[in-house]
Scaffold this motif. Structure first.
Motif, PDB file in Angstrom:
ATOM      1  N   MET A   4       0.854  -1.179   0.000  1.00 35.52           N
ATOM      2  CA  MET A   4       0.000   0.000   0.000  1.00 35.52           C
ATOM      3  C   MET A   4       0.895   1.235   0.000  1.00 35.52           C
ATOM      4  O   MET A   4       2.061   1.170   0.369  1.00 35.52           O
ATOM      5  CB  MET A   4      -0.937   0.011   1.214  1.00 35.52           C
ATOM      6  CG  MET A   4      -0.240   0.110   2.560  1.00 35.52           C
ATOM      7  SD  MET A   4      -1.396   0.049   3.967  1.00 35.52           S
ATOM      8  CE  MET A   4      -2.268   1.610   3.802  1.00 35.52           C
ATOM      9  N   ARG A   5       0.344   2.323  -0.457  1.00 35.97           N
ATOM     10  CA  ARG A   5       1.074   3.581  -0.518  1.00 35.97           C
ATOM     11  C   ARG A   5       0.598   4.460   0.629  1.00 35.97           C
ATOM     12  O   ARG A   5      -0.611   4.604   0.862  1.00 35.97           O
ATOM     13  CB  ARG A   5       0.823   4.266  -1.856  1.00 35.97           C
ATOM     14  CG  ARG A   5       1.815   5.345  -2.208  1.00 35.97           C
ATOM     15  CD  ARG A   5       3.120   4.750  -2.684  1.00 35.97           C
ATOM     16  NE  ARG A   5       4.070   5.820  -3.056  1.00 35.97           N
ATOM     17  CZ  ARG A   5       5.362   5.614  -3.246  1.00 35.97           C
ATOM     18  NH1 ARG A   5       5.875   4.395  -3.098  1.00 35.97           N
ATOM     19  NH2 ARG A   5       6.161   6.609  -3.585  1.00 35.97           N
ATOM     20  N   ILE A   6       1.544   5.048   1.363  1.00 38.83           N
ATOM     21  CA  ILE A   6       1.211   5.854   2.532  1.00 38.83           C
ATOM     22  C   ILE A   6       1.747   7.269   2.339  1.00 38.83           C
ATOM     23  O   ILE A   6       2.918   7.458   1.982  1.00 38.83           O
ATOM     24  CB  ILE A   6       1.808   5.226   3.809  1.00 38.83           C
ATOM     25  CG1 ILE A   6       1.195   3.849   4.050  1.00 38.83           C
ATOM     26  CG2 ILE A   6       1.575   6.139   5.016  1.00 38.83           C
ATOM     27  CD1 ILE A   6       1.818   3.082   5.192  1.00 38.83           C
ATOM     28  N   GLU A   7       0.902   8.256   2.574  1.00 29.68           N
ATOM     29  CA  GLU A   7       1.306   9.656   2.476  1.00 29.68           C
ATOM     30  C   GLU A   7       2.027  10.081   3.759  1.00 29.68           C
ATOM     31  O   GLU A   7       1.652   9.680   4.865  1.00 29.68           O
ATOM     32  CB  GLU A   7       0.082  10.551   2.268  1.00 29.68           C
ATOM     33  CG  GLU A   7      -0.668  10.303   0.974  1.00 29.68           C
ATOM     34  CD  GLU A   7       0.133  10.742  -0.242  1.00 29.68           C
ATOM     35  OE1 GLU A   7       0.887  11.733  -0.146  1.00 29.68           O
ATOM     36  OE2 GLU A   7       0.000  10.071  -1.293  1.00 29.68           O
ATOM     37  N   THR A   8       3.066  10.887   3.616  1.00 32.46           N
ATOM     38  CA  THR A   8       3.751  11.420   4.789  1.00 32.46           C
ATOM     39  C   THR A   8       2.830  12.369   5.543  1.00 32.46           C
ATOM     40  O   THR A   8       1.843  12.881   5.001  1.00 32.46           O
ATOM     41  CB  THR A   8       5.025  12.175   4.385  1.00 32.46           C
ATOM     42  OG1 THR A   8       4.674  13.249   3.502  1.00 32.46           O
ATOM     43  CG2 THR A   8       6.013  11.243   3.682  1.00 32.46           C
ATOM     44  N   GLY A  13       5.478  13.727   0.355  1.00 34.94           N
ATOM     45  CA  GLY A  13       5.841  12.525  -0.386  1.00 34.94           C
ATOM     46  C   GLY A  13       5.010  11.350   0.062  1.00 34.94           C
ATOM     47  O   GLY A  13       4.066  11.483   0.851  1.00 34.94           O
ATOM     48  N   SER A  14       5.367  10.177  -0.441  1.00 35.50           N
ATOM     49  CA  SER A  14       4.682   8.957  -0.053  1.00 35.50           C
ATOM     50  C   SER A  14       5.649   7.794  -0.151  1.00 35.50           C
ATOM     51  O   SER A  14       6.692   7.888  -0.815  1.00 35.50           O
ATOM     52  CB  SER A  14       3.448   8.708  -0.926  1.00 35.50           C
ATOM     53  OG  SER A  14       3.825   8.566  -2.291  1.00 35.50           O
ATOM     54  N   PHE A  15       5.314   6.699   0.502  1.00 34.52           N
ATOM     55  CA  PHE A  15       6.215   5.556   0.546  1.00 34.52           C
ATOM     56  C   PHE A  15       5.404   4.266   0.554  1.00 34.52           C
ATOM     57  O   PHE A  15       4.218   4.253   0.894  1.00 34.52           O
ATOM     58  CB  PHE A  15       7.123   5.621   1.777  1.00 34.52           C
ATOM     59  CG  PHE A  15       6.414   5.797   3.091  1.00 34.52           C
ATOM     60  CD1 PHE A  15       6.064   4.710   3.867  1.00 34.52           C
ATOM     61  CD2 PHE A  15       6.100   7.078   3.556  1.00 34.52           C
ATOM     62  CE1 PHE A  15       5.399   4.868   5.081  1.00 34.52           C
ATOM     63  CE2 PHE A  15       5.435   7.250   4.773  1.00 34.52           C
ATOM     64  CZ  PHE A  15       5.096   6.145   5.527  1.00 34.52           C
ATOM     65  N   ASP A  16       6.060   3.183   0.173  1.00 34.96           N
ATOM     66  CA  ASP A  16       5.412   1.878   0.121  1.00 34.96           C
ATOM     67  C   ASP A  16       5.465   1.177   1.471  1.00 34.96           C
ATOM     68  O   ASP A  16       6.359   1.413   2.290  1.00 34.96           O
ATOM     69  CB  ASP A  16       6.084   0.986  -0.924  1.00 34.96           C
ATOM     70  CG  ASP A  16       5.710   1.360  -2.349  1.00 34.96           C
ATOM     71  OD1 ASP A  16       4.569   1.815  -2.565  1.00 34.96           O
ATOM     72  OD2 ASP A  16       6.566   1.213  -3.241  1.00 34.96           O
ATOM     73  N   ALA A  17       4.531   0.287   1.683  1.00 32.62           N
ATOM     74  CA  ALA A  17       4.516  -0.572   2.865  1.00 32.62           C
ATOM     75  C   ALA A  17       4.003  -1.950   2.455  1.00 32.62           C
ATOM     76  O   ALA A  17       3.085  -2.060   1.633  1.00 32.62           O
ATOM     77  CB  ALA A  17       3.621   0.012   3.952  1.00 32.62           C
ATOM     78  N   ILE A  30      -1.201  -4.199  13.452  1.00 36.37           N
ATOM     79  CA  ILE A  30       0.160  -4.165  13.973  1.00 36.37           C
ATOM     80  C   ILE A  30       1.058  -3.549  12.902  1.00 36.37           C
ATOM     81  O   ILE A  30       1.102  -4.045  11.764  1.00 36.37           O
ATOM     82  CB  ILE A  30       0.686  -5.564  14.329  1.00 36.37           C
ATOM     83  CG1 ILE A  30      -0.269  -6.286  15.290  1.00 36.37           C
ATOM     84  CG2 ILE A  30       2.096  -5.478  14.910  1.00 36.37           C
ATOM     85  CD1 ILE A  30      -0.419  -5.642  16.646  1.00 36.37           C
ATOM     86  N   VAL A  31       1.758  -2.489  13.246  1.00 36.58           N
ATOM     87  CA  VAL A  31       2.772  -1.914  12.372  1.00 36.58           C
ATOM     88  C   VAL A  31       4.105  -2.567  12.733  1.00 36.58           C
ATOM     89  O   VAL A  31       4.563  -2.482  13.874  1.00 36.58           O
ATOM     90  CB  VAL A  31       2.857  -0.384  12.538  1.00 36.58           C
ATOM     91  CG1 VAL A  31       4.010   0.185  11.714  1.00 36.58           C
ATOM     92  CG2 VAL A  31       1.540   0.265  12.137  1.00 36.58           C
ATOM     93  N   ALA A  59       4.137  -3.146   7.215  1.00 33.80           N
ATOM     94  CA  ALA A  59       5.558  -2.845   7.432  1.00 33.80           C
ATOM     95  C   ALA A  59       5.980  -1.721   6.491  1.00 33.80           C
ATOM     96  O   ALA A  59       6.179  -1.948   5.291  1.00 33.80           O
ATOM     97  CB  ALA A  59       6.417  -4.081   7.200  1.00 33.80           C
ATOM     98  N   PRO A  60       6.123  -0.496   6.994  1.00 33.35           N
ATOM     99  CA  PRO A  60       6.504   0.622   6.132  1.00 33.35           C
ATOM    100  C   PRO A  60       7.983   0.564   5.754  1.00 33.35           C
ATOM    101  O   PRO A  60       8.835   0.153   6.557  1.00 33.35           O
ATOM    102  CB  PRO A  60       6.219   1.847   7.011  1.00 33.35           C
ATOM    103  CG  PRO A  60       6.396   1.344   8.416  1.00 33.35           C
ATOM    104  CD  PRO A  60       5.904  -0.080   8.390  1.00 33.35           C
ATOM    105  N   ASP A  61       8.285   0.982   4.537  1.00 33.18           N
ATOM    106  CA  ASP A  61       9.664   1.061   4.062  1.00 33.18           C
ATOM    107  C   ASP A  61      10.280   2.356   4.588  1.00 33.18           C
ATOM    108  O   ASP A  61      10.211   3.405   3.960  1.00 33.18           O
ATOM    109  CB  ASP A  61       9.689   1.040   2.529  1.00 33.18           C
ATOM    110  CG  ASP A  61      11.087   1.192   1.957  1.00 33.18           C
ATOM    111  OD1 ASP A  61      12.061   1.089   2.737  1.00 33.18           O
ATOM    112  OD2 ASP A  61      11.206   1.416   0.737  1.00 33.18           O
TER     113      ASP A  61
END
Length: 237
Positions: A4-8, A13-17, A30-31, A59-61
């Motif tokens: 999934m894509r998560i916005e800061t 920006g945004s990042f994958d998880a 659970i993160v 699990a965020p990158d």
């Protein structure tokens, strides 16, 4: 592999998880906070295990600003050295903000799954992730936190006064990254804290609860994971 894509938090920006979903409605989320090796196979297996227990696991990158998508093997020396370099360049304060963004995204997914239930979110981290779990417990409104063999806590131990939700720390007694004097400092500062629980694993080294690889110590890993499961069952659902 589901992502999934998560916005800061500040929208820059945004990042994958990586995402692992349970069979039915999630009992909570659970993160999973990475080690210094990125979202590798071991971290993905952690997520899969929590999903099998009924949780939405994300699990965020956290290295996305440095090397997005990197996956490293701690048993390969050049990759281990690369991981140490990444850790040295990693902005931990920014990392906690990205974890907070992930917590918010997890709550959004839980609300979408069941609008009538306010699902709780916990975090669990390993190595660098253990330190970040402690920082997350002190700096965010996460519902519960777990840290495995957290590194470098004495220099941020003063943040204990901001910890308002339950925190569990697993300490490897023979951790070559966390020497005895640091372990003692952790106990002296946290043993009397009403929201913090510490468990010691005598003779165990750093990384003993990894899912795969040479570092795993199976009996200790199983015990620590059982305690983590019971902790989340009590505080997350």
């Amino acid at each position: 592999m589901a992502t999934m894509r998560i916005e800061t938090l500040d929208g820059d920006g945004s990042f994958d998880a990586y995402v692992a979903e349970p069979e039915g409605a999630p009992r909570g989320a659970i993160v999973v906070i990475q080690e210094i090796f990125g979202i590798n196979q071991g971290i993905r297996r952690k997520c899969d295990r929590f999903a099998a227990e009924g949780y939405l696991a994300i699990a965020p990158d956290l290295f996305w600003r440095l090397e997005p998508g990197i996956q490293l093997d701690p048993d390969v020396e050049p990759e281990f050295k690369c991981a140490l370099d990444l850790m040295g360049r990693f902005d931990q304060d920014q990392g906690v903000k990205d974890i907070e963004a992930t917590i918010r995204a997890a709550r959004g997914r839980l609300s979408a799954a069941d609008a009538n239930r306010a699902g709780k979110v916990g975090v669990v981290g390993y190595c660098l992730g253990g330190r970040l779990a402690y920082m997350t417990a002190a700096r965010t409104d996460v519902d519960a936190s777990v840290g495995y063999y957290a590194v470098g806590l004495p220099n941020i131990i003063h943040e204990k006064n901001a910890i308002a939700k339950p925190l569990l720390l697993h300490i490897a007694g023979a951790d070559h990254f966390v020497p005895p004097e640091q372990q003692q400092a952790m106990h002296e500062a946290l043993d009397g804290h009403p929201r913090v629980t510490l468990y010691d694993y005598p003779g165990e080294d750093h990384g003993f609860a990894t899912e795969i690889g040479k570092r795993r110590s199976d009996a200790a890993a199983r015990l620590a994971d059982e305690r983590t499961d019971a902790f989340f069952a009590e505080h997350i659902g």
